[in-house]
Design a protein around this motif. Structure first.
Motif, short mmCIF file in Angstrom:
data_model
loop_
_atom_site.label_atom_id
_atom_site.label_comp_id
_atom_site.label_asym_id
_atom_site.label_seq_id
_atom_site.Cartn_x
_atom_site.Cartn_y
_atom_site.Cartn_z
N ALA A 111 -0.93 0.04 18.76
CA ALA A 111 0.45 0.38 18.41
C ALA A 111 1.17 -0.83 17.84
O ALA A 111 1.91 -0.71 16.85
N VAL A 112 0.98 -1.99 18.44
CA VAL A 112 1.62 -3.22 17.93
C VAL A 112 1.15 -3.52 16.52
O VAL A 112 1.93 -3.95 15.67
N ALA A 113 -0.13 -3.28 16.23
CA ALA A 113 -0.68 -3.54 14.90
C ALA A 113 -0.07 -2.61 13.85
O ALA A 113 -0.06 -2.93 12.66
N GLN A 114 0.46 -1.46 14.25
CA GLN A 114 1.06 -0.52 13.31
C GLN A 114 2.45 -0.95 12.85
O GLN A 114 2.94 -0.47 11.84
N VAL A 115 3.09 -1.84 13.59
CA VAL A 115 4.43 -2.31 13.21
C VAL A 115 4.26 -3.40 12.17
O VAL A 115 3.77 -4.49 12.46
N ASN A 164 20.20 -12.81 15.08
CA ASN A 164 19.52 -11.64 14.54
C ASN A 164 19.08 -10.74 15.67
O ASN A 164 18.73 -11.20 16.75
N LYS A 165 19.06 -9.47 15.41
CA LYS A 165 18.61 -8.52 16.44
C LYS A 165 17.11 -8.70 16.68
O LYS A 165 16.33 -8.83 15.75
N SER A 166 16.75 -8.72 17.92
CA SER A 166 15.36 -8.80 18.33
C SER A 166 15.15 -7.84 19.47
O SER A 166 16.02 -7.69 20.34
N TRP A 167 14.02 -7.17 19.47
CA TRP A 167 13.66 -6.25 20.54
C TRP A 167 12.49 -6.85 21.30
O TRP A 167 11.56 -7.39 20.72
N ARG A 185 3.16 -10.43 29.54
CA ARG A 185 3.17 -10.37 28.08
C ARG A 185 4.51 -9.87 27.58
O ARG A 185 5.12 -9.00 28.19
N VAL A 186 4.93 -10.43 26.45
CA VAL A 186 6.16 -10.01 25.80
C VAL A 186 5.84 -9.79 24.33
O VAL A 186 5.33 -10.69 23.66
N VAL A 187 6.13 -8.59 23.84
CA VAL A 187 6.04 -8.31 22.41
C VAL A 187 7.45 -8.42 21.87
O VAL A 187 8.35 -7.72 22.31
N ALA A 188 7.65 -9.35 20.94
CA ALA A 188 8.97 -9.55 20.34
C ALA A 188 8.94 -9.03 18.91
O ALA A 188 8.08 -9.41 18.12
N VAL A 189 9.89 -8.15 18.60
CA VAL A 189 10.03 -7.63 17.24
C VAL A 189 11.31 -8.22 16.69
O VAL A 189 12.40 -7.93 17.18
N TYR A 190 11.18 -9.08 15.67
CA TYR A 190 12.33 -9.75 15.07
C TYR A 190 12.75 -9.01 13.80
O TYR A 190 11.91 -8.64 12.98
N ARG A 205 9.12 -9.95 11.60
CA ARG A 205 7.80 -10.30 12.14
C ARG A 205 7.68 -9.78 13.57
O ARG A 205 8.68 -9.46 14.20
N VAL A 206 6.45 -9.72 14.04
CA VAL A 206 6.15 -9.29 15.41
C VAL A 206 5.39 -10.43 16.07
O VAL A 206 4.44 -10.96 15.50
N ALA A 207 5.80 -10.82 17.27
CA ALA A 207 5.14 -11.90 17.99
C ALA A 207 4.73 -11.41 19.37
O ALA A 207 5.40 -10.59 19.97
#
Length: 164
Positions: free
Chosen positions: A40-44, A68-71, A93-98, A107-109
């Motif tokens: 799922a993360v790879a799809q973003v 900037n908004k980050s999720w 683990r933290v998935v950050a969507v910037y 980007r996604v980290a």
């Protein structure tokens, strides 16, 4: 049946019951938060809209409030070796969507345990304004700072002029 056989079976039954009872008190693995799916993360992809991110990853665990908004999608795996005792963090683990200022994915980290510090999802303490002092020490501190006639032009109530 012989008396010896009955005694041996009774001992085995007691040991079995005790073993089953104690096995319920032995550790467990606990999972908290958003469980990350690498597919799922790879799809973003960069340039995706927030709606697309919501469809793929779901609602974020938390959202930034400045800049900037980050999720952030946060997960933590812990292990408790004995029931009712503290937990040991095994993985976090933290998935950050910037997002860009135009609100498109920049980007996604992915951050792991080594990238940050361990935090408690559920804090079982209530913050107080007592600054971790005992009641009596606070009481005597208030009595020693009391100025009955206003001394320095302030209020006779201790702490009333703070913040002016």
């Amino acid at each position: 049946m012989s008396r010896r056989l009955v005694s041996a079976l009774a001992r085995l039954a007691v040991i079995g019951v005790l073993g089953a009872g104690v096995s319920g008190c032995i550790g467990e693995d606990l999972r908290h938060g958003y469980q990350i799916d690498q597919n799922a993360v790879a799809q973003v992809k960069p340039g995706s809209s927030p709606e697309q991110v919501l469809q793929i990853l779901g609602t974020p665990s938390t959202v930034s409030t400045v800049g900037n908004k980050s999720w952030y999608y946060i997960s933590q795996n812990t292990r408790r070796t004995v029931m009712f005792l503290g937990e040991q963090v095994e993985d976090q683990r933290v998935v950050a969507v910037y997002f860009t200022p135009g609100f498109k994915v920049e980007r996604v980290a992915l951050y792991g345990l080594q990238d940050g510090r361990i935090f408690d999802f559920i804090d079982r303490t209530t913050p107080t304004s007592g600054q971790d002092r005992a009641f009596l020490s606070q009481l005597f501190r208030g009595l020693t700072r009391y100025e009955p006639f206003g001394g320095s032009g302030g209020s006779p109530v201790p702490g009333a002029n703070r913040g002016l």
